[in-house]
Every structure is written in C-alpha cells, then in structure tokens.
Design a protein around this motif. Structure first.
Motif, PDB file in Angstrom:
ATOM      1  N   SER B  40      11.159   5.769 -12.892  1.00 50.24           N
ATOM      2  CA  SER B  40      12.219   6.562 -12.273  1.00 50.24           C
ATOM      3  C   SER B  40      12.728   7.598 -13.262  1.00 50.24           C
ATOM      4  CB  SER B  40      13.369   5.652 -11.854  1.00 50.24           C
ATOM      5  OG  SER B  40      13.017   4.929 -10.714  1.00 50.24           O
ATOM      6  N   LEU B  41      13.862   8.190 -12.953  1.00 50.21           N
ATOM      7  CA  LEU B  41      14.521   9.070 -13.919  1.00 50.21           C
ATOM      8  C   LEU B  41      15.150   8.202 -15.003  1.00 50.21           C
ATOM      9  CD1 LEU B  41      16.359  11.423 -11.407  1.00 50.21           C
ATOM     10  CD2 LEU B  41      14.335  12.003 -12.770  1.00 50.21           C
ATOM     11  N   LEU B  42      15.383   8.804 -16.156  1.00 45.95           N
ATOM     12  CA  LEU B  42      15.999   8.061 -17.252  1.00 45.95           C
ATOM     13  C   LEU B  42      17.400   7.596 -16.841  1.00 45.95           C
ATOM     14  CD1 LEU B  42      15.709   7.176 -20.193  1.00 45.95           C
ATOM     15  CD2 LEU B  42      16.727   9.349 -20.866  1.00 45.95           C
ATOM     16  N   LYS B  44      18.105   5.158 -14.686  1.00 42.88           N
ATOM     17  CA  LYS B  44      18.217   4.625 -13.332  1.00 42.88           C
ATOM     18  C   LYS B  44      17.638   3.221 -13.223  1.00 42.88           C
ATOM     19  CE  LYS B  44      19.558   8.724 -11.976  1.00 42.88           C
ATOM     20  NZ  LYS B  44      21.019   8.951 -12.050  1.00 42.88           N
ATOM     21  N   ALA B  45      17.092   2.690 -14.312  1.00 40.16           N
ATOM     22  CA  ALA B  45      16.392   1.413 -14.249  1.00 40.16           C
ATOM     23  C   ALA B  45      17.318   0.301 -13.765  1.00 40.16           C
ATOM     24  CB  ALA B  45      15.840   1.057 -15.617  1.00 40.16           C
ATOM     25  N   GLN B 145      20.477   4.945 -23.642  1.00 38.47           N
ATOM     26  CA  GLN B 145      19.915   6.237 -23.237  1.00 38.47           C
ATOM     27  C   GLN B 145      20.481   7.361 -24.108  1.00 38.47           C
ATOM     28  OE1 GLN B 145      21.034   7.018 -19.157  1.00 38.47           O
ATOM     29  NE2 GLN B 145      20.723   9.224 -19.331  1.00 38.47           N
ATOM     30  N   MET B 157       9.089  10.861 -17.532  1.00 38.15           N
ATOM     31  CA  MET B 157       9.827  10.264 -16.427  1.00 38.15           C
ATOM     32  C   MET B 157       9.016  10.349 -15.138  1.00 38.15           C
ATOM     33  SD  MET B 157      13.811  11.324 -16.941  1.00 38.15           S
ATOM     34  CE  MET B 157      13.698  13.082 -16.698  1.00 38.15           C
ATOM     35  N   GLU B 158       9.321   9.447 -14.231  1.00 31.09           N
ATOM     36  CA  GLU B 158       8.717   9.409 -12.902  1.00 31.09           C
ATOM     37  C   GLU B 158       7.196   9.439 -12.954  1.00 31.09           C
ATOM     38  OE1 GLU B 158      11.112  12.445 -10.646  1.00 31.09           O
ATOM     39  OE2 GLU B 158      11.848  10.625  -9.706  1.00 31.09           O
TER      40      GLU B 158
END
Lengths: 245, 604
Positions: B40-42, B44-45, B145, B157-158
């Motif tokens: 995912s985006l940084l 968002k995990a 982050q 990312m992604e």
C-alpha cells in the motif's frame, strides 16, 4: 431491502476519461466503498480503487462523493440522496493514475522537506524524559491525522492554483505543528514555514478543517498558531526595532 | 519478453508496517543499502489498526513487573508452544524498544509523575501496555515512518511481489510489479526480510485490512522456507456484526474492560455459565464483584467477560448456535447499562471509548451510550507463520528473514493483547540487524534470468484468458466462505476434509482466472495474485488443524475438545517437498533451559 442505485463513476487515466453509470443493488447499512466493490466484482473487474482498512483508520480510500472530499469507507449510503445518480470521482488536487486512484506521492516528498524531530537531551536519571499528560494532550489532536490528504484536496492553493512546489498544504502544516508543539522537540522550523513552505499562502478559509474525517481543528489549532510564530518573529514592529538596534 | 526495472540492495524489506519499518531502519543504521517494498502507500499498513497498546515491562505503574513476569505471562498465554527464546528476548528487549520509539518522537500517555503510563490487559499480570488513547498503532507506525524517511531507505510503494528469487539455496531478492503502471521490477538483494503481516482475508469475517492475504507466508513457502503453528488463528470475540458491510470490524476489549457486559437474546449474562476450572479462582462469582473489578477495586476478581479471547469467542458462538443470539447473528455487548451505576455515564463512555462511540455512530447509526451493540467473533491474528531462529529471525533459507505477524514462535498457541506491537519492534530490529550482518558477510548474488521470465509470463497469463477466464473476485469470495464455515472457530475433522476438497477445486479455478483491461492499477490483476497466496495459506491452516487432534489455545476441535499433554510437546511444521506437495509434520519443541523453566515455575 435491496434497491437499485446508480453510481456515476469517473473512469479514465492521465490522458482523460469520462463518467460511466453502473447500477447495483444496495442494502441497509452499506457505505459507498461497498457499492464500489460490488460494481468492481460484478461489472468492472479492472476498475482502479485504492483502499485498505475499510474502517476509517488508514486514510486510503479518499475520493469525491457528490463533489465532497470524503473517505468512501465512512460515507454511508443512508446519508446520500439515492434517487439521483451518486457521483464518485478521484481527488482533484493530485494527478490521476487511473479511475478513482490518484498519485499522492507529492505529499510524501514534501514531508521530507520538513525538518525532522530533534529531541532535547534526556533529563531524567534513568536516561529518559518526564513529560506531563497536559503536554501530551496538546499535540494529540494533530497526531490523530490518518494522512488521507482530503485537506490537501480541498485546499484552493493546491487545488485551484497548483502551488505544490511552493506550499506544503494543510496536512503538512498540521505535521509541522505537531513537531513544533512536541514537548521534547528543539528544532526551529519557523524560517522554513515562512520562506520555504509559504504558510502565508493560507488565507484561513477553513475548508480543510471541514473535510477532516478525524475532526482535527486544522485551521484554528494548527495553522493559526504557526502563523503567529512566523508573525512574532518577522513582523513584530518592536522586535524589528530591537534587531536594528 | 517482459522487461524488468532493476534495483540492487544489501537488504530488501518486504512490508512497511511496524516490523518492516523497524527492520529497515536498523539495517540502514548498520550500514546496509536498504530497499523497502510495500503493498500500500507508506503508513497505511495494518499496524495503524492496533488500539490497545504495546506490552513492555517498564514497571512504571507497578514496580513488581519485570522481564521474568512478562516472559511467564507470554508462555502461559501461548500454552507453552512458544519459541521460548523469542519469548525471552521479547520480554527483555521490549522496554528498550518502547523508549527508542519515544526518542524518535512517539508520545505515550503519562503517569502523574511524567513517566509512560501503562494499562491492564488480558493475560498480563501487571499493568503493562504503554498506549496513547485507543490509537497506539497509528502513533507507532507514524513515528517509524517519519523517522525512517530520513534514513536513506529507498521506498517502492504499491507493489505486488510475485516471487522470491534464489541463487542456489540462498536468497537472491524478489521480483514483482508496481501497481501504478504494471511494470515488472527486480529487487536483487543479499538478504530479504519478510514483514508482510497476517492472513485474515482468507476468512469472510475479519478485522484485518485488504492487504492481509498471507503473501509473505506463501512467498517463503514457495522458496523452501518452513511454516509453523499454522493451525493457530486467533478469533477476537467482539467484532461488529451489523450492518453486514462492516461485519468484522474490531470492537476493542476495552469496552468490556470499562464494564461492558455480554448478554444473549434472553438478557442473560451467559459468560457466568461457563468458567473454565483453570480460571475459577481468578473470576468474579457475582455481577457485583465483576463491576467492582472494572472500576479498579484491587480486591475484586475480573468478570467472566474478560476471560481469554478464545474462550469468550467460543461462548458467543455457542449462544448463537443455540438460537439465543441477537437479530443479526451475534450477541449483545452492552456498555450503556452502566448508567444504573454512575451519574453522567454518557460522558464517561465517550471519554473512555471515543473511537468506539464514533465507529458505531458513524457506521451503524447506533449510540453505544444508549443501546447495546451486536457483536460476534472476527478473524484477528495469525500466531503461525514462517519458522525462524529465535535470535536472528532467519528462516531455514539462508538470507531469508521474517519478523512480526509473518513470523511464528513468539505467541505459541495464543497471543496476548499488546504483545503484537512489541513483537514488531523487538523482532523487526533483530531481523534488520542480522539481515545487514548476513549481507555484509556474504558476496553478491546471481539472478536466474530464465526463472524471472517464467514468473513474469505466468503473472500475465490471466490477461490472455480475458473475460473467458474465472472471475478472481468470485474465487476469493468462495474461498472466504469455505474457510469461514469449515475451518473457523469450532473445527471438526469431517468439515475440514470438506474444506480441503473445496480448496483443491478453488485452486484449479484460480489457475484459470481471466482479467480484462490493461496492467495499469488493475485491481482484478492484483486479486489473481492474492488468491494464489491465500490458497497456500488456507491449505496450510487446514492441514495443520487436521493434524493437531486436540484443543489448545486458539484451536478448538469439537471432536477433540480437550487439551492433550502429548500434543504439548510438538509444533506442526509445514514445508514444500521436492515434488511440490505440501508436507505436514510434528516437530518436537526445543528443550527449555533450566533457568527459564525456573522462571515459569516461580510465576505459577
């Protein structure tokens, strides 16, 4: 009871696109993201949608629903007029990748330009810090941010004027405020805020605060106090006089 | 021939939640060139979802706490199937890792004398969870982050990872594609850390986010790594059940901690009806005593609603099956009743449980200060995962490391709340350090170009089948139904055999998936890759659950309802044989050193 609802979804990429209508049954309790998923699974398997937690905690599924920047996972269909097509489109302040997904990487790059956290030396005997709860609570509000970038999307400096190269936008001003008001931080970001991040571009229309899904009082609690710090340093006539003397 | 964009690193970290970011920071600090690939985006995990706190024996609130007590609590919670070395290191290093987070900017709630505040949680003897309100996970991931982006790690990312690459038997990196454009990527690396989290999306009702499709476990398995404890899937007793579209979203244990009670459709507090003998001494025998406990009376015993997660989940399940459930197939969780006990209860609830109030108000149009919630069990956490060395976190594949939920061992048969966030930082840090050491000690790797092309071509095959192929979303849905109904909270041999047959058929369908459109951000394509991973994980869970003929921790077998001390001597280990078949075997536990045995004895 299932009723048929039409969703008018923007499909396309950087080269352009158009709205396309999809009709799907909806039931009580559904949110917009549920309907989008159903359409994706049954009618448009290649439709691009970004989502992750589906619980309003990660800030991935930002889009514009009937023109309002919103999280798709937290927008209930019961709050929308379903007698007319529901319009769902990608955020406008960022370049589109495809369909509902935008390229938000600028936010991550811009964040790097803000000086990072720099704590004062530990002051307790055990090599840590003592901090009062009141000091923790002062910045809690800013640290709730889920980085959905809806505030960036609605900010006219970015959305209408495309000042991405000069202005960091409300999200990153909140980030700067969280650092500036952190009880341990010793870094000075005031000069950067004025010259590099152009906080002066913000004319406090409060649009950002109104779309924040975490209800952070962005304008009043984050941006205005930062503006005050800039004003104190650079525009206070008495201080100017002292500097000249 | 598909083109690859090529990158080269000392250490490649796959996953950017708490464990992945902590590993990347540590490897970078050790001088390694680090690449991070995430789905995912940084930021968002799934770590953002953690609410309760991070367990560490800081002894800020109760000075009787120390690593020995934390160690013994963790082992008891895991029913002694834990990797004792991991439990020991975890208990010893967690406090330091929490202080490290603070030094990087994390702000935790404070005691009156300005130290980090700690709260009570199920299974922890003393108040041990450092926290900030009910959003500790967000605080942690944002801290890592914001610190990490200044350490020089390169972020991808992604991206979807298709396969781990080997050079001989040693790891050589990974390959995949970026979602945005669908371009193939090769990340060559001397060491790889898998920090890909759990498997919740293999079940229909889960508190887990979209990403949790067991990718790391499947990647490691295919590369020859052993998996362990796959039968132990934690079902959290209280997830939302209504509206259907939000079913599974977590309702924090904190609701019960603040005095919330569970009732069936007859209004009965059914948790009083079934208190395991082992816990009788520690459990309240009246509603009155239970209430006093939640209000901080140290002489009162805890209400039965706060028994272990596995037990509460099974009791809820029993009530629903017996026809005493709530209208939408759960039971009632009521916090509003406390108005009988205190003035201004509404404000109290809103202050103590802000995100729960918000969640129900917004998603279910229900005011929890006035009405009971409907709740039921939800798939929450995978105790099992990649089998690793307790010290270094390296798997049996040289150069392949794992940390966090993707690794097995720390939690044994059942995880205590709060031990996950600490797991991430303690073992993320260790994995990063040892991966950097491994990269430093071993020369460069050679990439098998033929293998690379084969992987890319296989990934593109669904495009050739187009609309004529199977719909990947439908296969995912069918798999989730199968696992939910047949390998869920109460397991029985006949149903699990049925599940294996069903998974076999689904696997055949998964090989014929077809997708329309092109490679740019095509969710359908991503799903075809996800379901391949979920098939392996689902099969492993079912095979391990079948083999373990007892009930222990998170595994409950209706046909073997009791704990069997003989089974307490083994982990179940899963690997891929040379002919590609899944091998499932019993593996004896490593004997525990006497000094640790002594710690456990003393804490009994």
């Amino acid at each position: 009871m299932a009723t048929q609802v039409t969703f008018r979804i923007w499909r396309g990429d950087r080269a352009g696109g158009a709205f396309q209508d999809y009709t799907t049954p909806v039931e009580e309790g559904m949110v917009v993201l549920d309907a989008i998923h159903r359409i994706q699974a049954q009618q448009a398997p290649d439709m691009a949608v970004r989502w992750n937690c589906k619980a309003g905690k990660c800030g991935s599924c930002s889009a514009e629903i009937n023109g309002m920047p919103s999280l798709m996972c937290m927008t209930r269909l019961s709050a929308i007029d379903l007698s007319v097509p529901v319009i769902v489109e990608p955020m406008h302040a960022f370049p589109v990748i495809r369909d509902l997904v935008t390229d938000v990487s600028w936010n991550f790059q811009a964040k790097k330009t803000i000086k990072q956290f720099k704590p004062r030396p530990p002051d307790a005997a055990d090599g840590t810090w003592r901090i009062q709860q009141a000091d923790v609570e002062r910045v809690q509000e800013f640290r709730k941010c889920i980085e959905c970038f809806l505030c960036q999307d609605v900010c006219h400096v970015l959305r209408e004027h495309n000042k991405h190269d000069e202005f960091i936008g409300p999200r990153l001003l909140v980030y700067a405020a969280a650092l500036e008001m952190h009880p341990l931080d010793t870094e000075d970001r005031v000069s950067d805020l004025r010259h590099k991040h152009n906080i002066g571009y913000c004319n406090i229309t409060t649009c950002c605060r109104q779309v924040c899904p975490e209800s952070i009082t962005i304008t009043e609690n984050a941006i205005i106090p930062l503006k005050e710090r800039v004003v104190d340093r650079y525009f206070d006539p008495l201080k100017r006089l002292f500097r000249i003397l | 021939m598909p083109e690859f964009q090529r990158f080269s690193y000392d250490v490649l970290v796959i996953g950017a939640g708490g464990a992945g970011l902590r590993a990347a920071i540590e490897a970078g600090a050790a001088g390694a060139k680090v690449g991070v690939v995430c789905k995912s985006l940084l930021g968002k995990a799934h770590t953002v979802m953690a609410e309760g706190g991070i367990a560490a024996a800081l002894a800020n609130v109760d000075d009787r706490d120390n690593w020995q007590v934390h160690f013994a609590d963790t082992m008891r919670g895991g029913q002694y199937l834990n990797n004792w070395r991991m439990a020991e290191l975890h208990a010893k290093e967690a406090p330091e890792c929490v202080r490290e987070l603070e030094a990087w900017g994390a702000l935790f709630d404070r005691t009156t004398d300005g130290k980090i505040l700690q709260r009570n949680f199920g299974g922890h003897r003393y108040p041990r969870l450092a926290h900030v309100g009910d959003r500790t996970g967000l605080e942690m991931i944002r801290t890592l982050q914001d610190h990490g982006i200044h350490t020089g790690m390169e972020l991808h990312m992604e991206c979807t990872v298709l396969s781990l690459l080997l050079d001989g038997n040693r790891i050589a990196g990974a390959c995949g594609y970026d979602r945005e454009k669908g371009r193939f990527q090769l990340w060559e690396a001397k060491a790889v850390v898998l920090a890909t989290g759990g498997i919740g999306r293999a079940f229909k009702v889960t508190s887990n986010s979209w990403e949790y499709t067991g990718d790391g476990l499947a990647l490691a398995y295919r590369a020859g790594a052993e998996l362990q404890d796959m039968e132990f899937v934690q079902f959290h007793p209280t997830g939302m059940v209504w509206p259907i579209s939000v079913s599974g979203i977590l309702v924090t244990e904190g609701v019960r901690g603040e005095g919330g009670v569970l009732r069936n459709s007859e209004g009965r507090r059914f948790m009083f009806d079934d208190i395991p003998d082992l816990y009788k001494e520690q459990t309240a025998d009246s509603e009155e005593e239970g209430w006093r406990y939640t209000q901080g009376d140290k002489n009162a015993r805890r209400p039965p609603e706060l028994l272990t997660r596995d037990h509460v989940a099974r009791c809820i399940n029993r009530e629903v099956k017996a026809g005493r459930g709530s209208p939408h197939g759960g039971v009632f969780l009521d916090i509003s009743w406390i108005k009988e006990r205190m003035p201004k209860s509404e404000e109290h609830i809103k202050r103590k449980l802000p995100s729960m109030y918000h969640q129900f108000k917004q998603l279910a149009d229900l005011d929890i200060t006035k009405e009971p919630m409907e709740v039921g069990p939800t798939t929450h956490y995978m105790m099992g995962g990649i089998r690793v060395d307790g010290d270094s976190q390296m798997s049996n594949v040289p150069g392949l490391f794992a940390a966090g939920e993707a690794a097995a061992g720390l939690h044994g048969a059942n995880r205590l709340g709060g031990n996950s966030l600490s797991d991430l930082v303690v073992f993320g840090r260790r994995a990063g350090r040892f991966a950097a050491e491994f990269a430093n000690a071993n020369g460069s790797v050679t990439i098998d170009e033929v293998e690379l092309q084969t992987t890319a071509n296989a990934a593109l095959a669904p495009f050739d089948r187009g609309h004529a192929g199977e719909n990947p979303y439908q296969i995912q849905y069918d798999l989730q139904e199968t696992m939910q109904n047949l390998v869920g909270i109460v397991r029985v041999e006949s149903e699990m055999q049925q599940a294996l047959d069903a998974i076999g058929q689904l696997r055949a369908r998964a090989e014929r998936t077809g997708i329309a459109g092109n490679r740019e951000y095509n969710n359908g394509w991503h799903t075809t890759i996800d379901i391949g991973n979920m098939m392996i994980v689902s099969q492993a869970i079912t095979r391990a659950a079948l083999l373990r003929k007892e009930s222990r921790g998170a595994q409950f077998r209706e046909d073997f309802p009791n704990k069997d001390s003989e089974w307490g001597k083994y982990n179940i280990v899963i690997s891929r044989s040379a002919d590609g078949e899944m091998q499932v075997e019993k593996r004896a536990l490593t004997p525990m050193p006497n000094e640790l045995k002594k710690v456990i004895e003393e804490m009994k």
